[in-house]
Design a protein around this motif. Structure first.
Motif, PDB file in Angstrom:
ATOM      1  N   TYR A   8     -28.912   5.654  -6.856  1.00 15.10           N
ATOM      2  CA  TYR A   8     -28.985   6.852  -7.441  1.00 15.10           C
ATOM      3  C   TYR A   8     -27.512   7.616  -7.692  1.00 15.10           C
ATOM      4  CZ  TYR A   8     -29.673  11.894  -7.476  1.00 15.10           C
ATOM      5  OH  TYR A   8     -29.571  13.026  -7.576  1.00 15.10           O
ATOM      6  N   ILE A   9     -27.209   8.128  -8.836  1.00 14.92           N
ATOM      7  CA  ILE A   9     -26.004   8.710  -9.088  1.00 14.92           C
ATOM      8  C   ILE A   9     -26.371  10.129  -9.512  1.00 14.92           C
ATOM      9  CG2 ILE A   9     -23.837   8.697 -10.505  1.00 14.92           C
ATOM     10  CD1 ILE A   9     -24.085   5.716 -10.842  1.00 14.92           C
ATOM     11  N   GLN A  13     -22.403  14.133 -10.619  1.00 11.33           N
ATOM     12  CA  GLN A  13     -21.180  13.076 -10.499  1.00 11.33           C
ATOM     13  C   GLN A  13     -21.100  12.646 -12.084  1.00 11.33           C
ATOM     14  OE1 GLN A  13     -19.896  12.674  -7.905  1.00 11.33           O
ATOM     15  NE2 GLN A  13     -18.479  11.138  -8.925  1.00 11.33           N
ATOM     16  N   ILE A  14     -22.286  12.432 -12.815  1.00 12.43           N
ATOM     17  CA  ILE A  14     -22.061  11.836 -13.949  1.00 12.43           C
ATOM     18  C   ILE A  14     -21.555  12.888 -15.219  1.00 12.43           C
ATOM     19  CG2 ILE A  14     -23.561  11.193 -16.025  1.00 12.43           C
ATOM     20  CD1 ILE A  14     -25.934  10.122 -14.318  1.00 12.43           C
ATOM     21  N   ARG A  16     -19.365  14.940 -14.240  1.00 11.30           N
ATOM     22  CA  ARG A  16     -17.679  14.934 -13.831  1.00 11.30           C
ATOM     23  C   ARG A  16     -17.110  13.760 -14.519  1.00 11.30           C
ATOM     24  NH1 ARG A  16     -15.526  15.317  -8.331  1.00 11.30           N
ATOM     25  NH2 ARG A  16     -17.707  15.521  -7.305  1.00 11.30           N
ATOM     26  N   GLY A  17     -17.699  12.474 -14.332  1.00  8.83           N
ATOM     27  CA  GLY A  17     -17.418  11.210 -14.840  1.00  8.83           C
ATOM     28  C   GLY A  17     -17.069  11.345 -16.415  1.00  8.83           C
ATOM     29  N   ILE A  18     -18.157  12.027 -16.925  1.00  9.22           N
ATOM     30  CA  ILE A  18     -17.747  12.263 -18.719  1.00  9.22           C
ATOM     31  C   ILE A  18     -16.794  13.187 -18.885  1.00  9.22           C
ATOM     32  CG2 ILE A  18     -19.041  13.282 -20.574  1.00  9.22           C
ATOM     33  CD1 ILE A  18     -21.780  12.210 -19.392  1.00  9.22           C
ATOM     34  N   LEU A  19     -16.638  14.153 -17.919  1.00 13.22           N
ATOM     35  CA  LEU A  19     -15.707  15.161 -18.308  1.00 13.22           C
ATOM     36  C   LEU A  19     -14.389  14.409 -18.141  1.00 13.22           C
ATOM     37  CD1 LEU A  19     -16.323  18.528 -16.588  1.00 13.22           C
ATOM     38  CD2 LEU A  19     -14.948  18.012 -18.665  1.00 13.22           C
ATOM     39  N   ALA A  20     -14.319  13.554 -17.055  1.00  8.62           N
ATOM     40  CA  ALA A  20     -12.936  13.197 -16.703  1.00  8.62           C
ATOM     41  C   ALA A  20     -12.633  11.769 -17.857  1.00  8.62           C
ATOM     42  CB  ALA A  20     -13.136  12.368 -15.224  1.00  8.62           C
ATOM     43  N   THR A  21     -13.658  11.361 -18.229  1.00  7.37           N
ATOM     44  CA  THR A  21     -13.260  10.494 -19.353  1.00  7.37           C
ATOM     45  C   THR A  21     -12.767  10.959 -20.438  1.00  7.37           C
ATOM     46  OG1 THR A  21     -15.097   9.297 -18.288  1.00  7.37           O
ATOM     47  CG2 THR A  21     -14.259   8.212 -20.427  1.00  7.37           C
ATOM     48  N   ALA A  23     -11.313  14.021 -20.737  1.00  4.88           N
ATOM     49  CA  ALA A  23     -10.196  14.351 -20.372  1.00  4.88           C
ATOM     50  C   ALA A  23      -9.114  13.433 -20.633  1.00  4.88           C
ATOM     51  CB  ALA A  23     -10.114  15.170 -18.884  1.00  4.88           C
TER      52      ALA A  23
ATOM     53  N   PHE B 301      -9.393  15.775  -9.721  1.00  8.73           N
ATOM     54  CA  PHE B 301     -10.699  14.847  -9.555  1.00  8.73           C
ATOM     55  C   PHE B 301     -10.542  13.950  -8.272  1.00  8.73           C
ATOM     56  CE2 PHE B 301     -12.549  15.854 -13.864  1.00  8.73           C
ATOM     57  CZ  PHE B 301     -13.011  16.996 -13.495  1.00  8.73           C
ATOM     58  N   TYR B 351     -16.448   7.254  -9.533  1.00  6.88           N
ATOM     59  CA  TYR B 351     -17.682   6.930  -9.260  1.00  6.88           C
ATOM     60  C   TYR B 351     -17.963   6.394  -7.861  1.00  6.88           C
ATOM     61  CZ  TYR B 351     -18.879   7.429 -14.093  1.00  6.88           C
ATOM     62  OH  TYR B 351     -19.218   7.928 -15.184  1.00  6.88           O
TER      63      TYR B 351
END
Lengths: 393, 381
Positions: A8-9, A13-14, A16-21, A23, B301, B351
């Motif tokens: 489970y994510i 988190q997702i 944030r991951g998308i935002l970071a990607t 950025a 982050f 992640y």
């Protein structure tokens, strides 16, 4: 405890991951923050003392950008073939302290004795700073910025493109059916304005009633705006587009999609638009680089005047060339372009021959005056020539 | 006793997970290199040698890390309050503008000095001029992000979107100013402000080529850590970040906290802009937009918004950036290689966040039932 939740994510988190990607993508896009250079085990310490001359090339963007950087990289590739020349290259180096670090490691680790920092913004303060710290290394910067009082181991080189644009303008005028040309430009600064003026002056030397709409995108590398500008020009009935931005790729491709003709800049973009690409003014930096290598191998230095402080030229010196004519350029037009080029080279045709008016009707170059393209008076051009729709301020 | 053991395990977890993620990213990157026909071990050793092996190489790493520490705080501080600010680039640009204007005013008495004014630099000691520039940057960058904070608090405007869009506004303001109101007319091709006089520039740390911006970064990160972790203000901010309703009920001034934290965040990025202007460029022009702001977001982050961790992550990233050149020049790898590496590291570390609390070894052992009182102590003597 919660074995069932192992994969489970959380949504947060997702996101944030998308935002970071995103950025991260933005970083890559905006800056090429990515490259650098303090380095490592040097296998060629002091490579220039023997037979090999190590030359460092630094580019602000990618080497295959179909634009400014590619033109320089192609020039560098030409001299890499010469015997006794070793090339060290680094691409996507931003105009920050980073470029100083790159120059330093090329000199200290790779043993480079000659550095070609090819982006305009590298000059002040970065090239000047490094030139002070490494007086034995020669720096050649693509601009006309050197002034009295700056380090003497810095040389300049430059190619004036007005004459190429003039020929391209003649070809555009003879190809256009609507009588309306377009031009996508970065910023209203001197070299850009001169290219716009060269293009319309060439066009009007064939058809004196040609009009050209110019759009300034405001920046050197804004692909989205460049595409929008090209589309809006096409919508207005423009059928040939000229361009001066860092990479003409987007403009040429968009023009091809819209089924109109285009005239490139910097380097040959024919492969992007097999139908619509007419020609383009391309830099032939390899010629300048070859001249430098010959002088340097003969032991000459820019510091003592052995190499001229500035190498500047145009069609005659073979510092610029016309890109091979595209399929749409007919035999007659080709002959005309070749004849025009011959006249420019032998001096019987001078692009800046008065009387030249700007697009507000003011006389900018009076009758009886003619300026060669390397005349310093032309560095003050801050106007758009008659026939251009748009404003330089 | 119990608390200290919890802290120990938590710390171990906080170190082991990012470290493990980093190793995993290295393995992935090694696979990528192997697919491209390069020996991964040669690549690893080159990255290490070019970034960390000698003092000279490490200086290059630190130099690149310096602005990232400060821009990272612009995201890390508001994040403790539950705000996601990504206006770092804009605050950096505004800081650079504030710094150059303050510097020119203090050096020449005008932001557009005439030829005579340029000849005589004012007698104000360079320390005070630099202090003035830092103040100009702190105020300009601070107000910039405080606007995003105020919009959030008073008008409920999403702070992520507004601060991102304000980046573009800041860049447009800079272009407008250096192309107009504060332009140096002698710079015809690249619109720039006037240059600061050489005496009022930020110098390098003695014996190195690293400018004082690195020191600013480390000091500010430590201050930020103390502020957030060790003061009542920081406690209030963290509480509001945890549960804003509870914080309101507890009587915490959430609006004031939001705006102050945003101001501090912006002032950190502004200070990074000042260091760039005063130590590197000497003036403001579009070279200032080098992506430090966006890279700072990533640093924040990965550091999980911990200001001290920001220092370490910035250094790690500085190392990765500085090894990129070596990969290009020594192994003939394309210039995007280092971006691939950087991207892998960030994605894996991000992640890996979801792994916290999943490992038994880092869990506090469930307290066993209280041991039966031993007869010797059970009975009062």
């Amino acid at each position: 405890m919660s074995t069932d939740r192992r994969i489970y994510i959380p949504r947060r988190q997702i996101i944030r991951g998308i935002l970071a990607t995103a950025a991260f993508a933005a970083t890559t896009k905006l800056s090429g923050c990515a490259d650098g250079g303090t380095d490592t085990g040097a296998d060629t310490q002091g490579g220039a003392d023997g037979e090999t001359l190590t030359i460092g090339f630094i580019y602000v963007g990618a080497k295959d950008d179909f634009g400014w950087n590619q033109a320089h990289a192609e020039g560098a590739a030409e001299i890499a073939k010469l015997p006794g020349v070793k090339l060290v290259e680094q691409a996507s180096v931003p105009e920050t302290k980073e470029v100083q670090e790159v120059m330093r490691s090329m000199i200290e680790q790779d043993g480079a004795k000659i550095i070609f920092p090819t982006s305009f913004g590298y000059f002040n303060p970065h090239v000047l700073e490094m030139a002070k710290q490494f007086p034995d290394v020669q720096f050649f910067h693509c601009s006309t910025l050197w002034e009295e009082g700056m380090p003497t181991n810095v040389g300049n080189y430059y190619a004036d493109t007005d004459e190429g644009q003039f020929i391209a303008g003649r070809i555009a005028a003879q190809t256009s059916k609507s009588g309306k040309l377009g031009f996508v430009a970065a910023k209203p600064v001197n070299p850009v304005l001169r290219n716009i003026n060269g293009f319309i002056m060439g066009a009007r030397s064939v058809k004196p009633d040609m009009k050209m709409q110019v759009i300034f995108t405001g920046d050197w590398n804004v692909p989205v705006k460049e595409a929008e500008a090209t589309n809006s020009l096409a919508d207005q009935g423009v059928d040939v587009i000229g361009v001066h931005v860092d990479s003409p790729k987007v403009v040429i491709e968009t023009a091809e999609k819209r089924g109109i003709f285009s005239s490139g800049y910097h380097t040959n973009q024919a492969s992007l638009a097999p139908k619509g690409y007419l020609t383009g003014t391309t830099f032939h930096w390899g010629q300048i680089y070859k001249e430098y290598v010959e002088s340097i191998k003969a032991g000459k230095k820019v510091a003592d005047g052995g190499i001229p402080r500035i190498l500047q030229g145009s069609l005659k010196e073979d510092y610029i060339q016309m890109a091979p004519f595209g399929a749409a350029v007919t035999g007659e037009v080709k002959t005309d372009a070749e004849q025009t080029q011959a006249k420019i080279v032998d001096g019987s045709l001078v692009v800046y021959t008065g009387e030249i008016k700007d697009n507000t009707g003011k006389v900018r170059i009076p009758k009886g005056t003619a300026y060669a393209v390397n005349d310093p008076a032309l560095d003050k051009v801050d106007w758009l020539a008659n026939g251009v729709i748009g404003s330089a301020s | 006793m119990t608390t200290s053991s919890t802290n120990w395990r938590k710390t171990a977890e906080a170190i082991a997970i990012p470290l493990g993620a980093l190793l995993f990213a290295l393995v992935l990157f090694g696979l990528f290199c192997a697919l491209n026909g390069k020996n991964p071990f040669a690549v690893y050793s080159l990255i290490f040698r070019s970034a960390f092996s000698s003092w000279g190489a490490f200086q290059g790493t630190l130099l690149r890390a310096a602005p990232l520490m400060l821009t990272a705080l612009c995201t890390a501080l508001p994040a403790r309050l539950g705000l996601m600010i990504i206006g770092n680039e804009g605050a950096l640009v505004m800081g650079g503008l504030g710094a150059v204007m303050a510097g020119l005013l203090l050096s020449f008495g005008s932001v557009t000095p005439g030829p005579e004014q340029l000849q005589q630099v004012s007698g104000i000691p360079s320390f005070f001029v630099l202090f003035g520039m830092a103040m100009g940057a702190i105020v300009a960058g601070g107000i910039w992000i405080a606007i995003a904070g105020a919009l959030r608090h008073y008008r409920a405007v999403n702070e992520t979107i507004s601060s991102l869009l304000m980046n573009y506004i800041a860049i447009a303001i800079m272009n407008q100013l250096v192309g107009g109101a504060i332009q140096d007319p002698s710079e015809t091709i690249k619109a720039s402000s006037f240059a600061l006089p050489a005496v009022n520039r930020l110098t390098s740390l003695p014996g190195t080529r690293i400018h004082y911006g690195l020191l600013y970064g480390i000091i500010v990160c430590i201050l930020a850590y103390v502020l957030i972790q060790k003061t009542t203000f920081g406690f209030a901010a963290r509480t509001a970040g945890g549960n804003v309703k509870a914080a309101r009920i507890a009587g915490l001034p959430v609006g004031k906290l939001t705006i102050i934290i945003c101001f501090l965040a912006g002032s950190c990025a502004g200070l990074a802009g000042m260091a760039e202007v005063a130590a590197v460029h000497g003036r403001v022009n579009e070279s200032l937009i080098a992506g430090y702001g966006y890279t700072g977001i990533l640093v924040a982050f990965v550091a999980r918004y911990n200001p001290i961790a920001c220092i370490l992550v910035a250094i790690l990233l500085g190392g990765i950036i500085s090894s990129g050149g070596a990969l290009q020049r020594n192994l003939d790898m394309p210039d995007a290689t280092v971006l691939v590496f950087q991207g892998l590291v960030f994605l894996v570390i991000l992640y890996s966040d979801s792994l916290y609390g999943r490992f038994k070894i880092f869990k506090e052992p469930t307290p066993a039932a209280p041991p039966p009182p031993s007869p010797s102590t059970a009975l009062p003597v």
